[in-house]
Enzyme design. Sequence first.
Site, PDB file in Angstrom:
ATOM      1  N   LYS A  49       0.644   1.171   3.214  1.00 12.39           N
ATOM      2  CA  LYS A  49      -0.453   0.881   2.008  1.00 12.39           C
ATOM      3  C   LYS A  49      -0.430  -0.486   1.661  1.00 12.39           C
ATOM      4  CE  LYS A  49      -2.292   2.077  -2.398  1.00 12.39           C
ATOM      5  NZ  LYS A  49      -2.050   3.023  -3.685  1.00 12.39           N
ATOM      6  N   LYS A  51      -3.756   2.602   4.871  1.00  9.92           N
ATOM      7  CA  LYS A  51      -4.934   2.126   3.862  1.00  9.92           C
ATOM      8  C   LYS A  51      -4.808   0.611   3.498  1.00  9.92           C
ATOM      9  CE  LYS A  51      -5.870   3.119  -0.853  1.00  9.92           C
ATOM     10  NZ  LYS A  51      -5.120   3.832  -1.945  1.00  9.92           N
TER      11      LYS A  51
HETATM   12  C1  PBG Z   1      -3.458   4.746  -6.618  1.00 12.56           C
HETATM   13  C2  PBG Z   1      -4.422   4.549  -5.688  1.00 12.56           C
HETATM   14  C3  PBG Z   1      -5.307   3.558  -5.415  1.00 12.56           C
HETATM   15  C4  PBG Z   1      -6.217   3.952  -4.173  1.00 12.56           C
HETATM   16  C5  PBG Z   1      -5.852   5.138  -3.944  1.00 12.56           C
HETATM   17  N1  PBG Z   1      -4.729   5.517  -4.714  1.00 12.56           N
HETATM   18  C6  PBG Z   1      -5.396   2.168  -5.999  1.00 12.56           C
HETATM   19  C7  PBG Z   1      -4.153   1.226  -5.976  1.00 12.56           C
HETATM   20  O1  PBG Z   1      -3.235   1.384  -5.096  1.00 12.56           O
HETATM   21  O2  PBG Z   1      -4.541   0.243  -6.442  1.00 12.56           O
HETATM   22  C8  PBG Z   1      -7.428   3.246  -3.767  1.00 12.56           C
HETATM   23  C9  PBG Z   1      -8.326   4.037  -3.238  1.00 12.56           C
HETATM   24  C10 PBG Z   1      -9.531   3.278  -2.867  1.00 12.56           C
HETATM   25  O3  PBG Z   1      -9.716   2.079  -3.166  1.00 12.56           O
HETATM   26  O4  PBG Z   1     -10.837   3.918  -2.430  1.00 12.56           O
HETATM   27  N2  PBG Z   1      -2.138   4.217  -6.162  1.00 12.56           N
END
Ligand code: PBG
Length: 340
Positions: A210, A264
């Site tokens: 991520k 992601k």
């Molecule tokens: C929370 C989380 C996020 C997303 C999914 N879980 C945002 C972040 O880490 O700031 C992003 C999902 C998206 O942008 O569709 N940790």
Amino acid sequence: MTGERYSITDRIDAATGGMRMRRLRQAEWSRRLVREKQLSTADLIWPIFVREGSGAPQPVESMPGVDRLSVEGCVEAAKRARDLDIPVIALFPYTDPSLRDETGSEALNPENLICRATRAIKAAVPEVGIMCDVALDPYTSHGHDGVMAGDRILNDESVEVLCRQAVVQAEAGCDVIGPSDMMDGRVACIRGALDDAGCRDTMIMAYSAKYASAFYGPFRDAVGSGGMLKGDKRTYQMDYANSDEAVREAAQDLAEGADMIMVKPGLPYLDVLARLAREFGVPTFAYQTSGEYSMIMAAVRNGWLDGDKAMVETLTAYKRAGASGILTYFSPKVAEMMRG
Ligand code: PBG
């Protein structure tokens, strides 16, 4: 040997040995016959935003076509998922600012929004899987995924809270825990906490690679943490210049007990997805993030893109890169389209 004229056809045949790649593309039936990857409804994970209260869906302004739903609205969405053959939905809460604090304590409340929504969906539509994020950002007053001291995000203290959050969600009926926090060692600790709580069957889909990304902006609006976020998440989310590191992260999460891994964002990271899918041969998912969704929708709204075509093309690209499935806000739309 002057003046010898070759026709274009002769030259092409000489160069290709007579192989004409376009031959198989000439008709819909032959294109279908040789198609390598096929998107199916079984590939879809549908992220849904839950809000407090009742009544009509509340549009997320930066995500055209996406709403925050009441708990009853989520139950209806789960029924729609079932009817459309979407295997699993992922729930994300919009938490009222008055319930946010420094440590994200609302995450541990068994009566919090996400737990109530999970129980209501499980009671009404038990055949649809439910996935819940493990991270504190929907609950903290600073918008970070972990516990803070000064301007630092504390790793081990955060993991302790995240384990409890995972157990609370699993006990409410969540089937898949998705640690999205990027703390070190969290998968092992969450697995242990789930097992200790008797939740041996609860699956873990680790957000393994991520990245600290600009593509989460609209999501943060949707869950109400955008305006609150102090600084950025670069001390725990990955540097987008790195892909060897993604391999190490995924190996680590798998060694710690992750059942599935995820990359992601999605489209800008297809190289990482392809690499992890090939390297590990485990169920590997991609998250088509809010920013990717909103980019497409913004262009559609301007009349610059054919939205349906862009949707199917991007989702198929994930499959081509090796994804087992995709978290996408397009899920209900593409499932409806595939049903014809
Ligand atoms: C929370 C989380 C996020 C997303 C999914 N879980 C945002 C972040 O880490 O700031 C992003 C999902 C998206 O942008 O569709 N940790």
